[in-house]
Write a protein that holds these residues in place. Structure first.
Motif: not given
Length: 223
Positions: A124, A126, A129, A147-149, A155, A172-175
Protein backbone atom coordinates in the motif's frame (compact mmCIF):
# COMPACT_ATOMS: atom_id res chain seq x y z
CA UNK A 1 -8.80 7.05 -23.87
CA UNK A 2 -7.95 10.70 -24.34
CA UNK A 3 -10.22 13.47 -25.48
CA UNK A 4 -12.26 13.34 -28.63
CA UNK A 5 -11.21 14.59 -32.03
CA UNK A 6 -9.72 13.00 -35.10
CA UNK A 7 -6.57 11.73 -33.39
CA UNK A 8 -8.51 9.92 -30.66
CA UNK A 9 -10.87 8.34 -33.19
CA UNK A 10 -7.96 7.01 -35.22
CA UNK A 11 -6.45 5.44 -32.11
CA UNK A 12 -9.73 3.72 -31.20
CA UNK A 13 -10.05 2.30 -34.71
CA UNK A 14 -6.83 0.37 -34.13
CA UNK A 15 -7.97 -0.88 -30.72
CA UNK A 16 -8.74 -4.61 -30.48
CA UNK A 17 -9.01 -5.24 -26.70
CA UNK A 18 -10.27 -2.97 -23.89
CA UNK A 19 -9.87 -3.93 -20.21
CA UNK A 20 -11.78 -1.81 -17.66
CA UNK A 21 -10.58 -2.46 -14.11
CA UNK A 22 -12.54 -1.38 -11.00
CA UNK A 23 -15.56 -1.19 -13.29
CA UNK A 24 -18.02 -1.08 -10.40
CA UNK A 25 -16.49 2.16 -9.07
CA UNK A 26 -16.33 4.24 -12.24
CA UNK A 27 -19.84 5.63 -12.04
CA UNK A 28 -19.52 6.20 -8.30
CA UNK A 29 -16.44 8.35 -8.93
CA UNK A 30 -18.26 10.50 -11.48
CA UNK A 31 -16.92 9.08 -14.76
CA UNK A 32 -20.35 8.23 -16.17
CA UNK A 33 -20.27 10.79 -19.02
CA UNK A 34 -16.70 9.83 -19.97
CA UNK A 35 -17.58 6.13 -20.07
CA UNK A 36 -20.68 6.80 -22.17
CA UNK A 37 -18.65 8.87 -24.66
CA UNK A 38 -16.00 6.15 -24.89
CA UNK A 39 -18.61 3.42 -25.35
CA UNK A 40 -20.17 5.27 -28.28
CA UNK A 41 -16.83 5.54 -30.11
CA UNK A 42 -15.65 1.96 -29.67
CA UNK A 43 -15.52 -0.08 -32.90
CA UNK A 44 -17.92 -3.09 -32.85
CA UNK A 45 -14.98 -5.49 -33.22
CA UNK A 46 -13.35 -4.51 -29.91
CA UNK A 47 -13.31 -7.23 -27.25
CA UNK A 48 -14.10 -5.68 -23.87
CA UNK A 49 -13.50 -7.13 -20.40
CA UNK A 50 -14.94 -5.53 -17.26
CA UNK A 51 -13.21 -6.51 -13.99
CA UNK A 52 -14.89 -5.92 -10.65
CA UNK A 53 -14.54 -7.12 -7.06
CA UNK A 54 -18.29 -6.75 -6.51
CA UNK A 55 -21.47 -7.12 -8.57
CA UNK A 56 -23.52 -3.93 -8.25
CA UNK A 57 -26.20 -2.05 -10.25
CA UNK A 58 -23.43 0.34 -11.35
CA UNK A 59 -21.71 -2.57 -13.06
CA UNK A 60 -24.90 -3.39 -14.99
CA UNK A 61 -25.05 0.21 -16.23
CA UNK A 62 -21.47 0.11 -17.52
CA UNK A 63 -21.99 -3.33 -19.06
CA UNK A 64 -24.79 -1.99 -21.25
CA UNK A 65 -22.35 0.59 -22.70
CA UNK A 66 -19.58 -1.83 -23.65
CA UNK A 67 -20.74 -5.43 -23.79
CA UNK A 68 -22.74 -7.37 -26.35
CA UNK A 69 -23.64 -11.06 -25.86
CA UNK A 70 -21.56 -10.95 -22.69
CA UNK A 71 -20.36 -13.91 -20.65
CA UNK A 72 -20.02 -13.51 -16.88
CA UNK A 73 -17.26 -15.25 -14.93
CA UNK A 74 -18.13 -15.15 -11.22
CA UNK A 75 -15.24 -16.09 -8.90
CA UNK A 76 -17.08 -15.33 -5.66
CA UNK A 77 -17.31 -17.88 -2.87
CA UNK A 78 -21.06 -18.35 -3.54
CA UNK A 79 -20.36 -19.28 -7.15
CA UNK A 80 -17.58 -21.60 -6.00
CA UNK A 81 -19.91 -23.38 -3.58
CA UNK A 82 -22.60 -23.72 -6.24
CA UNK A 83 -20.07 -25.36 -8.55
CA UNK A 84 -19.12 -27.93 -5.92
CA UNK A 85 -16.17 -25.97 -4.56
CA UNK A 86 -14.11 -26.18 -7.73
CA UNK A 87 -14.81 -23.03 -9.73
CA UNK A 88 -11.58 -22.85 -11.66
CA UNK A 89 -9.62 -24.14 -8.68
CA UNK A 90 -9.64 -20.63 -7.17
CA UNK A 91 -9.06 -20.46 -3.42
CA UNK A 92 -8.63 -17.53 -1.06
CA UNK A 93 -6.52 -17.64 2.09
CA UNK A 94 -5.48 -14.97 4.54
CA UNK A 95 -3.05 -14.81 7.43
CA UNK A 96 -2.91 -12.21 10.17
CA UNK A 97 0.49 -11.25 11.55
CA UNK A 98 2.26 -8.32 13.15
CA UNK A 99 3.64 -5.51 11.00
CA UNK A 100 7.23 -6.35 11.92
CA UNK A 101 6.85 -9.97 10.80
CA UNK A 102 5.43 -9.35 7.34
CA UNK A 103 8.69 -9.34 5.37
CA UNK A 104 9.91 -12.48 7.11
CA UNK A 105 6.59 -14.21 6.49
CA UNK A 106 6.65 -13.30 2.80
CA UNK A 107 10.20 -14.67 2.48
CA UNK A 108 9.16 -17.93 4.15
CA UNK A 109 6.07 -18.34 1.93
CA UNK A 110 8.11 -17.82 -1.24
CA UNK A 111 11.22 -19.77 -0.24
CA UNK A 112 9.18 -22.78 0.94
CA UNK A 113 7.14 -22.63 -2.27
CA UNK A 114 3.90 -22.05 -0.39
CA UNK A 115 3.01 -19.60 -3.18
CA UNK A 116 3.96 -21.58 -6.32
CA UNK A 117 4.30 -20.08 -9.77
CA UNK A 118 4.18 -16.42 -10.68
CA UNK A 119 2.79 -14.09 -8.02
CA UNK A 120 1.45 -10.53 -7.99
CA UNK A 121 1.97 -8.92 -4.57
CA UNK A 122 0.17 -5.68 -3.67
CA UNK A 123 1.60 -3.26 -1.10
CA UNK A 124 0.00 0.00 0.00
CA UNK A 125 2.96 2.38 -0.42
CA UNK A 126 5.57 2.88 -3.14
CA UNK A 127 8.53 2.86 -0.76
CA UNK A 128 7.15 -0.31 0.85
CA UNK A 129 7.32 -2.02 -2.53
CA UNK A 130 10.97 -1.13 -3.06
CA UNK A 131 11.83 -2.18 0.48
CA UNK A 132 10.22 -5.59 -0.05
CA UNK A 133 12.09 -6.03 -3.33
CA UNK A 134 15.45 -5.21 -1.70
CA UNK A 135 14.68 -7.49 1.23
CA UNK A 136 13.87 -10.47 -1.02
CA UNK A 137 16.98 -9.89 -3.15
CA UNK A 138 19.15 -10.45 -0.07
CA UNK A 139 17.94 -14.05 -0.11
CA UNK A 140 18.24 -14.61 -3.83
CA UNK A 141 14.54 -14.03 -4.60
CA UNK A 142 14.27 -11.86 -7.74
CA UNK A 143 11.26 -9.63 -8.34
CA UNK A 144 10.05 -6.60 -10.26
CA UNK A 145 8.34 -3.41 -9.10
CA UNK A 146 5.29 -1.70 -10.63
CA UNK A 147 3.89 1.63 -9.43
CA UNK A 148 2.54 4.93 -10.74
CA UNK A 149 5.77 6.84 -10.01
CA UNK A 150 7.78 4.84 -12.56
CA UNK A 151 8.01 6.18 -16.14
CA UNK A 152 5.63 4.58 -18.62
CA UNK A 153 8.47 2.75 -20.39
CA UNK A 154 9.67 1.26 -17.10
CA UNK A 155 6.17 0.06 -16.21
CA UNK A 156 5.74 -1.49 -19.65
CA UNK A 157 9.11 -3.23 -19.38
CA UNK A 158 8.25 -4.60 -15.93
CA UNK A 159 4.96 -6.11 -17.17
CA UNK A 160 6.59 -7.61 -20.28
CA UNK A 161 9.44 -9.10 -18.24
CA UNK A 162 6.94 -10.62 -15.79
CA UNK A 163 4.87 -12.11 -18.62
CA UNK A 164 8.00 -13.58 -20.24
CA UNK A 165 9.03 -15.25 -16.98
CA UNK A 166 12.21 -13.22 -16.41
CA UNK A 167 11.09 -13.05 -12.78
CA UNK A 168 8.17 -14.72 -10.99
CA UNK A 169 7.23 -11.98 -8.52
CA UNK A 170 5.82 -8.56 -9.38
CA UNK A 171 5.36 -6.13 -6.47
CA UNK A 172 2.65 -3.59 -7.31
CA UNK A 173 1.32 -0.45 -5.59
CA UNK A 174 -2.03 1.24 -6.24
CA UNK A 175 -2.13 4.86 -7.36
CA UNK A 176 -2.18 6.90 -4.10
CA UNK A 177 -4.93 9.14 -5.54
CA UNK A 178 -7.19 6.12 -6.05
CA UNK A 179 -6.43 4.83 -2.57
CA UNK A 180 -7.21 8.26 -1.08
CA UNK A 181 -10.53 8.38 -2.95
CA UNK A 182 -11.45 4.93 -1.65
CA UNK A 183 -10.57 5.90 1.89
CA UNK A 184 -12.64 9.10 1.67
CA UNK A 185 -15.63 7.19 0.27
CA UNK A 186 -15.39 4.56 2.99
CA UNK A 187 -15.15 7.24 5.71
CA UNK A 188 -18.14 9.13 4.28
CA UNK A 189 -20.20 5.95 4.31
CA UNK A 190 -19.16 5.13 7.87
CA UNK A 191 -20.07 8.67 9.00
CA UNK A 192 -23.47 8.43 7.32
CA UNK A 193 -24.20 5.07 8.95
CA UNK A 194 -23.08 6.35 12.36
CA UNK A 195 -25.39 9.35 11.98
CA UNK A 196 -28.30 7.12 11.04
CA UNK A 197 -28.54 8.58 7.54
CA UNK A 198 -29.21 6.85 4.27
CA UNK A 199 -26.32 5.81 2.04
CA UNK A 200 -26.66 6.12 -1.73
CA UNK A 201 -25.93 3.04 -3.84
CA UNK A 202 -22.92 4.73 -5.42
CA UNK A 203 -21.41 5.56 -2.04
CA UNK A 204 -21.92 2.02 -0.79
CA UNK A 205 -20.27 0.61 -3.90
CA UNK A 206 -17.27 2.90 -3.50
CA UNK A 207 -16.87 2.01 0.15
CA UNK A 208 -17.20 -1.70 -0.52
CA UNK A 209 -14.57 -1.50 -3.24
CA UNK A 210 -12.08 -0.10 -0.76
CA UNK A 211 -11.54 -3.52 0.81
CA UNK A 212 -11.59 -5.81 -2.15
CA UNK A 213 -9.35 -8.85 -2.48
CA UNK A 214 -7.05 -8.64 -5.48
CA UNK A 215 -7.69 -11.83 -7.40
CA UNK A 216 -4.68 -14.00 -8.10
CA UNK A 217 -2.35 -12.02 -5.88
CA UNK A 218 -1.54 -11.04 -2.32
CA UNK A 219 -2.81 -7.89 -0.62
CA UNK A 220 0.11 -6.82 1.59
CA UNK A 221 -1.05 -4.16 4.05
CA UNK A 222 0.92 -2.13 6.52
CA UNK A 223 2.65 1.15 5.89
Amino acid sequence: AGGGGGGGGGTLQRLHTLVVDEADLLLSYGYGEDMAALGEKLPPSVQTMLLSATLTPDLDAISSLFLHSATTVDCSSDADDAAGGAAGGLRQFWLRCSHSDKFLLMYALLKLNRIPGRSLIFVNAVDRGFRLKLFLEQFGVSSGVLNCELPLESRWHAIQAFNKGLFDILIATDDPRLMAARGAAAQATADAVAAGGAVADGEAAAAEGGGEVQGGGCEWGGG
